[in-house]
Design a protein around this motif. Structure first.
Motif, PDB file in Angstrom:
ATOM      1  N   GLY A   1       0.822  -1.076  -0.112  1.00 14.74           N
ATOM      2  CA  GLY A   1      -0.010   0.121   0.087  1.00 14.74           C
ATOM      3  C   GLY A   1       0.849   1.322   0.004  1.00 14.74           C
ATOM      4  N   ARG A   2       0.270   2.096   0.650  1.00 14.96           N
ATOM      5  CA  ARG A   2       0.924   3.606   0.804  1.00 14.96           C
ATOM      6  C   ARG A   2       2.333   3.519   1.263  1.00 14.96           C
ATOM      7  NH1 ARG A   2      -0.657   7.737   3.061  1.00 14.96           N
ATOM      8  NH2 ARG A   2       0.278   9.170   1.694  1.00 14.96           N
ATOM      9  N   LEU A   3       3.461   4.069   1.210  1.00 11.43           N
ATOM     10  CA  LEU A   3       4.585   4.213   1.987  1.00 11.43           C
ATOM     11  C   LEU A   3       5.141   2.724   2.073  1.00 11.43           C
ATOM     12  CD1 LEU A   3       3.470   6.397   4.881  1.00 11.43           C
ATOM     13  CD2 LEU A   3       4.591   7.251   2.763  1.00 11.43           C
ATOM     14  N   GLY A   4       4.742   2.090   0.769  1.00  7.13           N
ATOM     15  CA  GLY A   4       5.544   0.686   0.901  1.00  7.13           C
ATOM     16  C   GLY A   4       4.973  -0.560   1.923  1.00  7.13           C
TER      17      GLY A   4
ATOM     18  N   PHE B   1     -20.918   1.644   3.542  1.00  6.26           N
ATOM     19  CA  PHE B   1     -19.349   1.980   2.911  1.00  6.26           C
ATOM     20  C   PHE B   1     -18.948   3.298   3.375  1.00  6.26           C
ATOM     21  CE2 PHE B   1     -20.398  -1.580   0.217  1.00  6.26           C
ATOM     22  CZ  PHE B   1     -19.295  -2.432   0.448  1.00  6.26           C
ATOM     23  N   ARG B   2     -17.686   3.563   3.705  1.00  8.62           N
ATOM     24  CA  ARG B   2     -17.157   4.897   4.187  1.00  8.62           C
ATOM     25  C   ARG B   2     -15.880   5.268   3.462  1.00  8.62           C
ATOM     26  NH1 ARG B   2     -21.225   8.406   5.408  1.00  8.62           N
ATOM     27  NH2 ARG B   2     -22.632   7.213   7.069  1.00  8.62           N
ATOM     28  N   VAL B   3     -15.367   6.456   3.059  1.00 12.65           N
ATOM     29  CA  VAL B   3     -14.043   6.552   2.776  1.00 12.65           C
ATOM     30  C   VAL B   3     -13.121   7.316   3.830  1.00 12.65           C
ATOM     31  CG1 VAL B   3     -14.422   6.345   0.450  1.00 12.65           C
ATOM     32  CG2 VAL B   3     -14.499   8.400   1.460  1.00 12.65           C
ATOM     33  N   LYS B   4     -11.947   7.046   4.095  1.00 14.86           N
ATOM     34  CA  LYS B   4     -11.169   7.729   4.713  1.00 14.86           C
ATOM     35  C   LYS B   4      -9.881   8.364   3.893  1.00 14.86           C
ATOM     36  CE  LYS B   4      -7.462   6.868   8.354  1.00 14.86           C
ATOM     37  NZ  LYS B   4      -6.551   6.123   8.983  1.00 14.86           N
ATOM     38  N   TRP B   5     -10.003   9.676   4.049  1.00 15.00           N
ATOM     39  CA  TRP B   5      -9.149  10.616   3.149  1.00 15.00           C
ATOM     40  C   TRP B   5      -7.537   9.934   3.320  1.00 15.00           C
ATOM     41  CZ3 TRP B   5      -4.841  13.760   3.811  1.00 15.00           C
ATOM     42  CH2 TRP B   5      -4.511  14.511   2.417  1.00 15.00           C
ATOM     43  N   VAL B   6      -6.879   9.844   2.410  1.00 15.96           N
ATOM     44  CA  VAL B   6      -7.214   9.838   0.983  1.00 15.96           C
ATOM     45  C   VAL B   6      -7.647   8.608   0.381  1.00 15.96           C
ATOM     46  CG1 VAL B   6      -4.821   9.874   0.265  1.00 15.96           C
ATOM     47  CG2 VAL B   6      -6.425  11.198  -1.256  1.00 15.96           C
ATOM     48  N   ASN B   7      -7.034   7.525   0.900  1.00 17.55           N
ATOM     49  CA  ASN B   7      -7.294   6.237  -0.134  1.00 17.55           C
ATOM     50  C   ASN B   7      -7.748   5.151   0.714  1.00 17.55           C
ATOM     51  OD1 ASN B   7      -4.989   6.098   1.613  1.00 17.55           O
ATOM     52  ND2 ASN B   7      -3.861   4.683   0.190  1.00 17.55           N
TER      53      ASN B   7
ATOM     54  N   VAL C   1      -0.336  13.146   9.147  1.00 18.35           N
ATOM     55  CA  VAL C   1       1.416  13.276   9.252  1.00 18.35           C
ATOM     56  C   VAL C   1       1.625  13.591   7.634  1.00 18.35           C
ATOM     57  CG1 VAL C   1       3.268  12.024   9.642  1.00 18.35           C
ATOM     58  CG2 VAL C   1       1.213  11.877  11.302  1.00 18.35           C
ATOM     59  N   MET C   2       2.397  14.506   7.473  1.00 24.13           N
ATOM     60  CA  MET C   2       3.092  14.574   6.125  1.00 24.13           C
ATOM     61  C   MET C   2       4.536  14.804   6.165  1.00 24.13           C
ATOM     62  SD  MET C   2       0.687  18.043   5.167  1.00 24.13           S
ATOM     63  CE  MET C   2       1.318  18.769   6.757  1.00 24.13           C
ATOM     64  N   GLY C   3       5.187  13.675   5.891  1.00 24.73           N
ATOM     65  CA  GLY C   3       6.573  13.438   6.221  1.00 24.73           C
ATOM     66  C   GLY C   3       6.901  13.825   7.472  1.00 24.73           C
ATOM     67  N   ASN C   4       7.581  14.771   7.713  1.00 25.32           N
ATOM     68  CA  ASN C   4       8.266  14.958   9.334  1.00 25.32           C
ATOM     69  C   ASN C   4       7.447  15.901   9.911  1.00 25.32           C
ATOM     70  OD1 ASN C   4      10.525  13.412   9.057  1.00 25.32           O
ATOM     71  ND2 ASN C   4      11.583  15.076   7.959  1.00 25.32           N
ATOM     72  N   GLN C   5       6.090  16.240   9.098  1.00 29.06           N
ATOM     73  CA  GLN C   5       5.469  17.269   9.809  1.00 29.06           C
ATOM     74  C   GLN C   5       3.873  16.863  10.251  1.00 29.06           C
ATOM     75  OE1 GLN C   5       4.409  20.732   6.980  1.00 29.06           O
ATOM     76  NE2 GLN C   5       3.384  21.558   8.587  1.00 29.06           N
TER      77      GLN C   5
ATOM     78  N   ILE D   1      -3.977  20.490   2.398  1.00 29.48           N
ATOM     79  CA  ILE D   1      -3.329  19.213   2.492  1.00 29.48           C
ATOM     80  C   ILE D   1      -3.473  18.474   1.287  1.00 29.48           C
ATOM     81  CG2 ILE D   1      -2.547  17.350   3.905  1.00 29.48           C
ATOM     82  CD1 ILE D   1      -3.163  18.719   6.400  1.00 29.48           C
ATOM     83  N   SER D   2      -2.574  18.244   0.343  1.00 29.66           N
ATOM     84  CA  SER D   2      -2.770  17.362  -0.803  1.00 29.66           C
ATOM     85  C   SER D   2      -2.406  16.052  -0.530  1.00 29.66           C
ATOM     86  CB  SER D   2      -1.793  18.246  -1.801  1.00 29.66           C
ATOM     87  OG  SER D   2      -2.212  19.566  -2.125  1.00 29.66           O
ATOM     88  N   SER D   3      -1.446  15.802   0.279  1.00 29.48           N
ATOM     89  CA  SER D   3      -1.013  14.516   0.638  1.00 29.48           C
ATOM     90  C   SER D   3      -0.464  14.191   1.979  1.00 29.48           C
ATOM     91  CB  SER D   3      -0.035  13.870  -0.259  1.00 29.48           C
ATOM     92  OG  SER D   3       1.179  14.726  -0.137  1.00 29.48           O
ATOM     93  N   GLY D   4      -1.035  13.063   2.519  1.00 30.64           N
ATOM     94  CA  GLY D   4      -0.604  12.722   3.951  1.00 30.64           C
ATOM     95  C   GLY D   4      -1.413  11.565   4.525  1.00 30.64           C
ATOM     96  N   GLU D   5      -1.595  11.321   5.831  1.00 36.42           N
ATOM     97  CA  GLU D   5      -2.206  10.267   6.478  1.00 36.42           C
ATOM     98  C   GLU D   5      -2.738  10.756   7.614  1.00 36.42           C
ATOM     99  OE1 GLU D   5      -1.359   5.534   7.689  1.00 36.42           O
ATOM    100  OE2 GLU D   5       0.594   7.042   7.397  1.00 36.42           O
ATOM    101  N   VAL D   6      -4.068  10.478   7.579  1.00 39.54           N
ATOM    102  CA  VAL D   6      -4.767  10.673   8.653  1.00 39.54           C
ATOM    103  C   VAL D   6      -4.234   9.446  10.035  1.00 39.54           C
ATOM    104  CG1 VAL D   6      -7.062  10.831   9.924  1.00 39.54           C
ATOM    105  CG2 VAL D   6      -6.730  11.599   7.442  1.00 39.54           C
ATOM    106  N   LYS D   7      -3.811  10.103  10.778  1.00 41.21           N
ATOM    107  CA  LYS D   7      -3.283   9.090  11.972  1.00 41.21           C
ATOM    108  C   LYS D   7      -4.156   9.015  13.206  1.00 41.21           C
ATOM    109  CE  LYS D   7       0.343   7.452  12.134  1.00 41.21           C
ATOM    110  NZ  LYS D   7       0.915   5.965  11.940  1.00 41.21           N
ATOM    111  N   LYS D   8      -4.786  10.015  13.574  1.00 43.64           N
ATOM    112  CA  LYS D   8      -5.601  10.063  14.780  1.00 43.64           C
ATOM    113  C   LYS D   8      -6.954  10.772  14.177  1.00 43.64           C
ATOM    114  CE  LYS D   8      -2.324   9.672  18.332  1.00 43.64           C
ATOM    115  NZ  LYS D   8      -1.942  10.411  19.552  1.00 43.64           N
TER     116      LYS D   8
END
Length: 330
Positions: free
Chosen positions: A121-124, A175-181, A282-286, A313-320
């Protein structure tokens, strides 16, 4: 598949659930009655479920394996797509990349497999890809005139297409979606989307886009260490997975032709498990924390921080997600 098998499969599929006699098949294909029987056996050994009734003949039921011919049969649109089906490969996205490196891609190709040995998946991250219960597919699309790709719109649009296709077969599932994928069912991740571009080595301009889709249709046979973390659409399914793949292909290319308009974004927002929530992204280190307000016209997420600042935010991961209830679901 041998030519006779392919022709018999075509006749069985075309009969649309009706029985067709062995004599009729032999006559249509100009082969012997025993040849019909032997090829029916080969089809069954290949994973096709065909019932036999004395005096009636043969009736196609479903396939336990992925089959390009069956997928093509179940498609309802005529958008030209070449389908490739496998029992096992490392990763459909990796296969699509390798394919595009030695073949001039002039039309879309779809690669689907029963299992992946190195699904990702994302980030390998590893994507659990057991056989018989999931759908692992990649859509390889050549970019006309080497246009730039809007990955945010492609990914969000694909999520909507996948949910539309799944709803055809599982209308009772919320069904639901969690941004982004991520695709969710029963508040657990049942699938993910991985969009990747392939660029020219000469000038770095994008030439092809690959959209990978991984889905856990049922959780039957999941090991204990997985079943508590990974979600699935249903516990047990008797739906022919070829039909679902055909539905995804049809929905995807209907969307893809006009995806730059973002016409599906209101539907994506209505499916969102993210909007209205206080989230940590989370977007990289930010890391950014705030309330998920809306999606912009390119599928990016707009966050309102505590100080009122609006962040795109164009890309990142919803952590919490900090709030248990989503007012947008009212």
């Amino acid at each position: 598949m041998a030519d006779h098998q392919s022709k018999i499969l075509y006749e069985l599929l075309s009969s649309n659930g009706r029985y067709i006699s062995g004599n009729e098949l032999a006559k249509r294909l100009n082969i012997s009655r025993p040849a019909v029987y032997n090829n029916i056996l080969k089809l069954e050994r290949g994973g096709h479920r065909i019932t036999t009734k004395k005096g009636l003949g043969y009736c196609y039921q479903y396939s336990k394996c992925f089959d390009a011919q069956v997928i093509d049969h179940y498609r309802t649109t005529t958008f030209p797509v070449e389908v490739h089906a496998f029992k096992k490969i490392t990763s459909t996205n990796d296969y699509a990349k390798a394919f595009s490196s030695h073949v001039t891609v002039e039309r879309p190709h779809v690669f689907v497999t029963d299992t992946q040995t190195h699904g990702r998946g994302r980030l390998g991250r590893h994507f659990y890809s057991p056989s018989k219960t999931g759908i692992y597919m990649s859509i390889l699309v050549p970019l006309q005139s080497r246009r730039t790709i809007h990955s945010g719109l492609i990914t969000t649009g694909t999520a909507v297409c996948v949910v539309r296709a799944l709803k055809q077969f599982f209308p009772q599932v919320d069904f639901r979606v969690k941004w982004v994928n991520d695709i969710l069912a029963h508040h657990k991740k049942c699938g993910g989307i991985l969009t990747e571009t392939i660029s020219s080595l000469e000038d770095g301009i994008h030439e092809n886009v690959i959209v990978g889709i991984g889905l856990n249709i049922s959780s039957q046979g999941f090991p204990d260490e997985i079943i508590h973390k990974a979600g699935s659409v249903v516990e047990k399914s008797d739906v022919d997975r070829n039909k679902i793949v055909a539905g995804i292909i049809d929905n995807f290319f209907y969307m893809y032709q006009t995806y730059r308009t973002g016409s599906f974004l209101s539907e994506y927002a209505a499916l969102s498990e993210t909007l209205g929530q206080t989230v940590e992204i989370v977007m990289g280190n930010q890391t950014v924390t705030g309330t998920a307000v809306r999606f912009n016209r390119e599928g990016a997420l707009i966050i309102r921080k505590k100080d009122g600042e609006m962040v795109t935010i164009s890309s990142g991961e919803v952590k919490k997600v900090f709030l248990p209830e989503n007012p947008y679901h009212g």
